[in-house]
Design a protein around this motif. Structure first.
Motif, PDB file in Angstrom:
ATOM      1  N   THR A   6       0.818  -1.220   0.000  1.00  0.00           N
ATOM      2  CA  THR A   6       0.000   0.000   0.000  1.00  0.00           C
ATOM      3  C   THR A   6       0.848   1.264   0.000  1.00  0.00           C
ATOM      4  OG1 THR A   6      -0.178  -0.029   2.438  1.00  0.00           O
ATOM      5  CG2 THR A   6      -1.889  -1.173   1.178  1.00  0.00           C
ATOM      6  N   GLY A  48       1.936   2.391  -3.576  1.00  0.00           N
ATOM      7  CA  GLY A  48       1.092   3.574  -3.780  1.00  0.00           C
ATOM      8  C   GLY A  48       1.895   4.791  -4.194  1.00  0.00           C
ATOM      9  N   LEU A  78       3.224   4.260  -7.881  1.00  0.00           N
ATOM     10  CA  LEU A  78       2.194   4.417  -8.906  1.00  0.00           C
ATOM     11  C   LEU A  78       1.725   5.868  -9.014  1.00  0.00           C
ATOM     12  CD1 LEU A  78      -0.018   1.230  -8.352  1.00  0.00           C
ATOM     13  CD2 LEU A  78       1.940   1.545  -9.874  1.00  0.00           C
ATOM     14  N   ILE A 127      -6.902  -5.252  -3.639  1.00  0.00           N
ATOM     15  CA  ILE A 127      -6.677  -4.052  -4.442  1.00  0.00           C
ATOM     16  C   ILE A 127      -5.488  -4.238  -5.373  1.00  0.00           C
ATOM     17  CG2 ILE A 127      -5.903  -1.646  -4.291  1.00  0.00           C
ATOM     18  CD1 ILE A 127      -7.661  -1.331  -1.857  1.00  0.00           C
ATOM     19  N   SER A 128      -4.444  -4.903  -4.885  1.00  0.00           N
ATOM     20  CA  SER A 128      -3.273  -5.140  -5.728  1.00  0.00           C
ATOM     21  C   SER A 128      -3.630  -5.995  -6.942  1.00  0.00           C
ATOM     22  CB  SER A 128      -2.174  -5.833  -4.906  1.00  0.00           C
ATOM     23  OG  SER A 128      -1.741  -5.017  -3.839  1.00  0.00           O
ATOM     24  N   SER A 187      -5.530  -3.717  -9.307  1.00  0.00           N
ATOM     25  CA  SER A 187      -4.693  -2.641  -9.850  1.00  0.00           C
ATOM     26  C   SER A 187      -3.822  -3.106 -11.007  1.00  0.00           C
ATOM     27  CB  SER A 187      -3.797  -2.062  -8.745  1.00  0.00           C
ATOM     28  OG  SER A 187      -4.559  -1.474  -7.725  1.00  0.00           O
ATOM     29  N   THR A 237      -1.332   1.298 -15.231  1.00  0.00           N
ATOM     30  CA  THR A 237      -1.657   2.005 -13.995  1.00  0.00           C
ATOM     31  C   THR A 237      -1.654   3.514 -14.220  1.00  0.00           C
ATOM     32  OG1 THR A 237       0.650   2.146 -13.269  1.00  0.00           O
ATOM     33  CG2 THR A 237      -0.590   0.171 -12.633  1.00  0.00           C
ATOM     34  N   THR A 259      -4.842   4.770  -9.533  1.00  0.00           N
ATOM     35  CA  THR A 259      -4.436   3.467  -8.990  1.00  0.00           C
ATOM     36  C   THR A 259      -3.564   3.647  -7.761  1.00  0.00           C
ATOM     37  OG1 THR A 259      -4.356   2.718 -11.298  1.00  0.00           O
ATOM     38  CG2 THR A 259      -3.518   1.206  -9.625  1.00  0.00           C
ATOM     39  N   HIS A 306      -4.195   2.811  -3.320  1.00  0.00           N
ATOM     40  CA  HIS A 306      -3.262   2.119  -2.427  1.00  0.00           C
ATOM     41  C   HIS A 306      -2.879   3.002  -1.242  1.00  0.00           C
ATOM     42  CE1 HIS A 306      -2.121  -1.554  -4.791  1.00  0.00           C
ATOM     43  NE2 HIS A 306      -2.687  -0.845  -5.745  1.00  0.00           N
TER      44      HIS A 306
END
Length: 369
Positions: A116, A120, A123, A337-338, A341, A347, A351, A355
């Motif tokens: 995350t 995160g 991305l 979520i991963s 994504s 991405t 996206t 995260h």
């Protein structure tokens, strides 16, 4: 002149970091009984030294990566950091009174920070600079498959077994899960480095003339030695900072400190990998960024859990691996979520923000469980 100063700093910082860590341990290895202003000053200096050493370690890791190529380059930093992280957790688990939940909190923190927090940030920053980024779905799916299987087997399944107390495995179950983790991670490494290497491949950086960077043999050996020295120094100082943090939290009346200590250990140990992953994402090398980030999470579970399991079995100290209900929900959410994504192979900023939202929730529940 500036380049010579930078080169000297990259050489000296790992050595100074390790020397300070060893000196601290020889001097008692604890800030207990120190005046509060002195404790704060020393902790601040140690943090500054660790952060500076992280940048030096990152440089040496990238120098080695340019020699061996991908995906072996990312494995150098990942496996080095994970091995030393496992030794830190084992040493803290076996030191003093039994602390059966420290390993669980450290591993859980690593997975959450990677899936995350680091992912995160990568991305989001990559999306801001390049609008959208592409990745290799086969390689990323392999990371997530291994991560999901290992996470559920080691951190969730213990809550539903009957042979031992809730959250714990029996000796037979612990040994069996330990063997499964090693076999699965070994199979993944074989796939990543031999069988399906192209699924994880990212081109090595090139200079302006289009040539690959190839340090000479002497420089390569020096980088390898300084990488090892720096990583050992960082993790030893991280252990001391964690102990000082634990003393400080106890002094202000906070008793349940394992989650905070686990997050501190994971954060300091993951700094080199986090910086490497962010730098790759900004350079539009998203697959290399994910190789570093997700690879560290897989290695943490695949290697650290077996290490602490063996230590528990031989020392006779209890080991609690099962997560609480709130942490279980967060882990399942982060993994789900991963999967979503990375399923499209593309991405964007959105996206990454999703995260980061889960990461902020994780931080909140550490501070206010």
């Amino acid at each position: 002149m500036a380049s010579h100063k930078q080169s000297a700093a990259r050489t000296l910082l790992p050595i100074v970091c390790l020397a300070c860590a060893l000196g601290f341990r020889v001097g008692g290895g604890s800030t207990e009984g120190w005046p509060l202003p002195l404790t704060i000053l020393v902790s601040g200096l140690v943090i500054a030294l660790v952060v500076a050493t992280v940048f030096a370690v990152l440089h040496h890791a990238e120098a080695l990566a340019s020699v061996v190529g991908e995906p072996f380059g990312t494995l150098i930093l990942t496996l080095s950091v994970t091995a030393i992280e496992a030794s830190v957790i084992v040493s803290m688990m076996l030191h003093g009174e039994n602390n059966p939940t420290l390993a669980k909190e450290s591993v859980f923190s690593t997975v959450m920070i990677v899936t995350t927090g680091i992912v995160g940030v990568c991305l989001t920053l990559g999306g801001l600079r390049h609008r959208s980024q592409d990745l290799r779905r086969q390689g990323t799916s392999a990371f997530l498959e291994v991560l999901m299987a290992l996470s559920v087997l080691t951190l969730i399944l213990p809550n539903y077994t009957l042979a031992s107390s809730p959250g714990s495995f029996s000796s037979l179950q612990l040994g069996f899960v330990c063997a499964l983790s090693i076999l699965l991670y070994g199979a993944f490494l074989f796939s990543q480095t031999v069988r399906h290497r192209d699924d994880f491949h990212e081109e090595n950086p090139r200079d302006e003339a289009g040539n690959r960077h190839r340090p000479d043999r002497k420089g390569t050996v020096t980088s390898a030695m300084l990488l090892a020295i720096g990583l050992i120094g960082i993790v030893l100082l991280a252990e001391q900072l964690a102990a000082a943090t634990e003393d400080g939290l106890a002094a202000i009346g906070i008793t349940h400190t394992d989650a905070i200590i686990g997050a501190c250990i994971a954060t300091l140990v993951l700094l080199p990998e986090a910086l490497s992953a962010v730098r790759a994402a900004l350079g539009n090398e998203l697959q290399r960024s994910l190789n570093v980030a997700l690879g560290s999470a897989c290695a943490t579970i695949g290697l650290t859990i077996p290490a602490v399991a063996v230590a528990s079995l031989f020392s006779g100290r209890g080991l609690t691996l099962g997560l609480g209900s709130g942490d279980t929900v967060l882990l399942i959410l982060a993994l789900s979520i991963s999967v979503v994504s990375f399923s499209t192979g593309r991405t964007t900023v959105l996206t990454g923000l999703v995260h980061l939202v889960v990461f902020v929730a994780y931080l909140l529940l550490i501070a206010a469980p």
